[in-house]
Write a protein that holds these residues in place. Structure first.
Motif, mmCIF file in Angstrom:
data_model
loop_
_atom_site.group_PDB
_atom_site.id
_atom_site.type_symbol
_atom_site.label_atom_id
_atom_site.label_comp_id
_atom_site.label_asym_id
_atom_site.label_seq_id
_atom_site.Cartn_x
_atom_site.Cartn_y
_atom_site.Cartn_z
ATOM 1 N N SER A 93 5.196 1.425 -8.500
ATOM 2 C CA SER A 93 4.616 0.094 -8.386
ATOM 3 C C SER A 93 5.325 -0.657 -7.264
ATOM 4 O O SER A 93 6.440 -0.293 -6.853
ATOM 5 C CB SER A 93 4.715 -0.660 -9.713
ATOM 6 O OG SER A 93 6.005 -0.561 -10.243
ATOM 7 N N HIS A 94 4.636 -1.656 -6.760
ATOM 8 C CA HIS A 94 5.242 -2.464 -5.707
ATOM 9 C C HIS A 94 4.561 -3.827 -5.647
ATOM 10 O O HIS A 94 3.518 -4.052 -6.259
ATOM 11 C CB HIS A 94 5.196 -1.757 -4.337
ATOM 12 C CG HIS A 94 3.833 -1.679 -3.707
ATOM 13 N ND1 HIS A 94 3.641 -1.340 -2.387
ATOM 14 C CD2 HIS A 94 2.585 -1.870 -4.208
ATOM 15 C CE1 HIS A 94 2.350 -1.348 -2.106
ATOM 16 N NE2 HIS A 94 1.690 -1.660 -3.185
ATOM 17 N N ARG A 95 5.190 -4.711 -4.916
ATOM 18 C CA ARG A 95 4.585 -6.003 -4.591
ATOM 19 C C ARG A 95 4.785 -6.221 -3.103
ATOM 20 O O ARG A 95 5.923 -6.078 -2.594
ATOM 21 C CB ARG A 95 5.282 -7.140 -5.358
ATOM 22 C CG ARG A 95 4.702 -8.498 -4.998
ATOM 23 C CD ARG A 95 5.547 -9.671 -5.487
ATOM 24 N NE ARG A 95 4.863 -10.923 -5.158
ATOM 25 C CZ ARG A 95 5.480 -12.059 -4.879
ATOM 26 N NH1 ARG A 95 6.807 -12.129 -4.911
ATOM 27 N NH2 ARG A 95 4.789 -13.144 -4.590
ATOM 28 N N LYS A 112 -4.264 -9.977 -3.206
ATOM 29 C CA LYS A 112 -3.840 -9.585 -4.555
ATOM 30 C C LYS A 112 -2.672 -8.601 -4.525
ATOM 31 O O LYS A 112 -2.020 -8.389 -5.555
ATOM 32 C CB LYS A 112 -5.016 -9.004 -5.347
ATOM 33 C CG LYS A 112 -5.626 -7.758 -4.736
ATOM 34 C CD LYS A 112 -6.877 -7.354 -5.522
ATOM 35 C CE LYS A 112 -7.518 -6.120 -4.891
ATOM 36 N NZ LYS A 112 -8.775 -5.753 -5.584
ATOM 37 N N CYS A 113 -2.413 -8.020 -3.366
ATOM 38 C CA CYS A 113 -1.252 -7.122 -3.253
ATOM 39 C C CYS A 113 0.068 -7.882 -3.417
ATOM 40 O O CYS A 113 1.126 -7.266 -3.529
ATOM 41 C CB CYS A 113 -1.261 -6.392 -1.913
ATOM 42 S SG CYS A 113 -2.679 -5.305 -1.723
ATOM 43 N N SER A 114 0.005 -9.231 -3.381
ATOM 44 C CA SER A 114 1.235 -10.009 -3.574
ATOM 45 C C SER A 114 1.317 -10.600 -4.974
ATOM 46 O O SER A 114 2.196 -11.451 -5.217
ATOM 47 C CB SER A 114 1.319 -11.126 -2.534
ATOM 48 O OG SER A 114 0.407 -12.164 -2.855
ATOM 49 N N GLY A 118 3.450 -7.333 -9.435
ATOM 50 C CA GLY A 118 3.226 -6.018 -8.826
ATOM 51 C C GLY A 118 2.019 -5.286 -9.367
ATOM 52 O O GLY A 118 1.297 -5.775 -10.239
ATOM 53 N N HIS A 119 1.806 -4.114 -8.817
ATOM 54 C CA HIS A 119 0.700 -3.240 -9.207
ATOM 55 C C HIS A 119 1.097 -1.828 -8.806
ATOM 56 O O HIS A 119 2.063 -1.631 -8.066
ATOM 57 C CB HIS A 119 -0.596 -3.666 -8.506
ATOM 58 C CG HIS A 119 -0.493 -3.579 -7.020
ATOM 59 N ND1 HIS A 119 0.068 -4.582 -6.258
ATOM 60 C CD2 HIS A 119 -0.815 -2.594 -6.154
ATOM 61 C CE1 HIS A 119 0.058 -4.224 -4.989
ATOM 62 N NE2 HIS A 119 -0.464 -3.014 -4.897
ATOM 63 N N GLY A 120 0.323 -0.854 -9.267
ATOM 64 C CA GLY A 120 0.738 0.533 -9.065
ATOM 65 C C GLY A 120 -0.179 1.337 -8.179
ATOM 66 O O GLY A 120 -1.335 0.970 -7.935
ATOM 67 N N HIS A 121 0.369 2.449 -7.661
ATOM 68 C CA HIS A 121 -0.408 3.431 -6.900
ATOM 69 C C HIS A 121 0.059 4.829 -7.290
ATOM 70 O O HIS A 121 1.230 5.028 -7.637
ATOM 71 C CB HIS A 121 -0.178 3.292 -5.393
ATOM 72 C CG HIS A 121 -0.682 2.020 -4.799
ATOM 73 N ND1 HIS A 121 -2.004 1.797 -4.505
ATOM 74 C CD2 HIS A 121 -0.034 0.885 -4.450
ATOM 75 C CE1 HIS A 121 -2.156 0.599 -3.991
ATOM 76 N NE2 HIS A 121 -0.958 0.003 -3.944
ATOM 77 N N ASN A 122 -0.862 5.774 -7.162
ATOM 78 C CA ASN A 122 -0.480 7.180 -7.142
ATOM 79 C C ASN A 122 -0.435 7.591 -5.673
ATOM 80 O O ASN A 122 -1.476 7.724 -5.025
ATOM 81 C CB ASN A 122 -1.480 8.039 -7.913
ATOM 82 C CG ASN A 122 -1.432 7.743 -9.391
ATOM 83 O OD1 ASN A 122 -0.358 7.540 -9.959
ATOM 84 N ND2 ASN A 122 -2.583 7.700 -10.021
ATOM 85 N N TRP A 201 0.000 8.683 1.683
ATOM 86 C CA TRP A 201 -1.332 8.159 1.362
ATOM 87 C C TRP A 201 -1.186 7.202 0.192
ATOM 88 O O TRP A 201 -0.689 7.577 -0.869
ATOM 89 C CB TRP A 201 -2.273 9.297 0.965
ATOM 90 C CG TRP A 201 -2.600 10.233 2.073
ATOM 91 C CD1 TRP A 201 -1.853 11.287 2.509
ATOM 92 C CD2 TRP A 201 -3.767 10.197 2.906
ATOM 93 N NE1 TRP A 201 -2.473 11.909 3.567
ATOM 94 C CE2 TRP A 201 -3.658 11.255 3.825
ATOM 95 C CE3 TRP A 201 -4.893 9.365 2.962
ATOM 96 C CZ2 TRP A 201 -4.631 11.513 4.782
ATOM 97 C CZ3 TRP A 201 -5.863 9.618 3.918
ATOM 98 C CH2 TRP A 201 -5.719 10.680 4.817
ATOM 99 N N GLU A 202 -1.643 5.948 0.395
ATOM 100 C CA GLU A 202 -1.596 4.971 -0.687
ATOM 101 C C GLU A 202 -2.897 4.990 -1.480
ATOM 102 O O GLU A 202 -2.909 4.777 -2.699
ATOM 103 C CB GLU A 202 -1.361 3.575 -0.105
ATOM 104 C CG GLU A 202 -1.116 2.512 -1.144
ATOM 105 C CD GLU A 202 -0.585 1.254 -0.511
ATOM 106 O OE1 GLU A 202 0.648 1.078 -0.495
ATOM 107 O OE2 GLU A 202 -1.391 0.447 0.007
ATOM 108 N N THR A 203 -4.008 5.216 -0.768
ATOM 109 C CA THR A 203 -5.315 5.436 -1.382
ATOM 110 C C THR A 203 -5.955 6.575 -0.608
ATOM 111 O O THR A 203 -5.404 7.062 0.391
ATOM 112 C CB THR A 203 -6.219 4.184 -1.274
ATOM 113 O OG1 THR A 203 -6.629 4.036 0.098
ATOM 114 C CG2 THR A 203 -5.508 2.928 -1.739
HETATM 115 NI NI NI Z 1 -0.388 -1.768 -3.226
#
Ligand code: NI
Length: 214
Positions: A93-95, A112-114, A118-122, A201-203
């Motif tokens: 996760s990150h902000r 919304k990334c701020s 925070g929020h998560g990614h694979n 790769w974030e997405t």
């Molecule tokens: Ni993000």
């Protein structure tokens, strides 16, 4: 197993550089004659010679995907080098936020990334190294280094809160790729596998690549 053949040149009056048909035929004809190891420079030289004999446009490179996580790359411009790219996944996760900005200013910059919590990614991490005859198990060696140097630090962590690598560094995908490059380059060199580049790769649509430092 999946081969990719890259040719370069200018399209002719038809608009084609080359039809896929002669490439496909050249690779299939060659595959019936090659009985050596495929993950080798000799294999790449052999297929390149067959492509040249089939009057294809000049070859820009060959890639061999041996599994969903492992791809070998070879280019005629560096004929004695064989690169292997290995893919890894980690969750974090990150902000996205700049420390000197207010929440409102960060929201204006990062949307919304701020969000404060925070929020998560694979994330997917692709690491490419030069193979080395002195390191017979390049993939296993690479995997061990990435596990030790990156996964143990970043996987299942909050990058802003848990990882000193991001102290003062906004954890954008560009900076995550830079951190991975910095964590991996010296240990991989020590293991006999010079780093070529890392891609994070974030997405499925967003990635960043950082080349090895000179
Ligand atoms: Ni993000």
């Amino acid at each position: 197993m999946e081969w990719t053949v890259r040719c370069h040149g200018q399209p002719d009056h038809t608009g084609y550089l080359v039809s896929i048909t002669p490439i496909d035929a050249a690779v299939r004809a060659w595959a019936r004659t090659w009985h050596g190891p495929v993950e080798s420079i000799g294999c790449m030289h052999s297929l390149a010679a067959s492509c040249a004999g089939a009057a294809l446009p000049p070859l820009a490179g060959l890639s061999l995907r041996v599994s969903p996580q492992h791809i070998y790359h070879w280019e005629p411009s560096m004929p004695e080098r064989l690169h292997v790219q290995v893919s890894f996944e980690f969750s974090a996760s990150h902000r996205l936020a700049l420390p000197d900005c207010s929440d409102a200013e960060n929201h204006a910059l990062f949307g919304k990334c701020s969000n404060p919590n925070g929020h998560g990614h694979n994330y997917r991490l692709d690491v490419t190294v030069a193979t080395n005859p002195a390191v017979p198990n390049a993939v296993g060696t690479l995997e061990a280094v990435v596990d030790r140097e990156v996964m143990s630090r970043l996987d299942h962590k909050h990058l802003n809160l848990d990882c000193p690598e991001f102290a003062g560094l906004n954890p954008s995908v560009e900076h995550i790729a830079l951190v991975c490059r910095n964590l991996l380059q010296a240990p991989l060199r020590g293991a006999g596998l010079p780093l070529v580049c890392v891609t994070v790769w974030e997405t499925a649509k967003t990635c960043a690549t950082v080349q090895a430092a000179g």
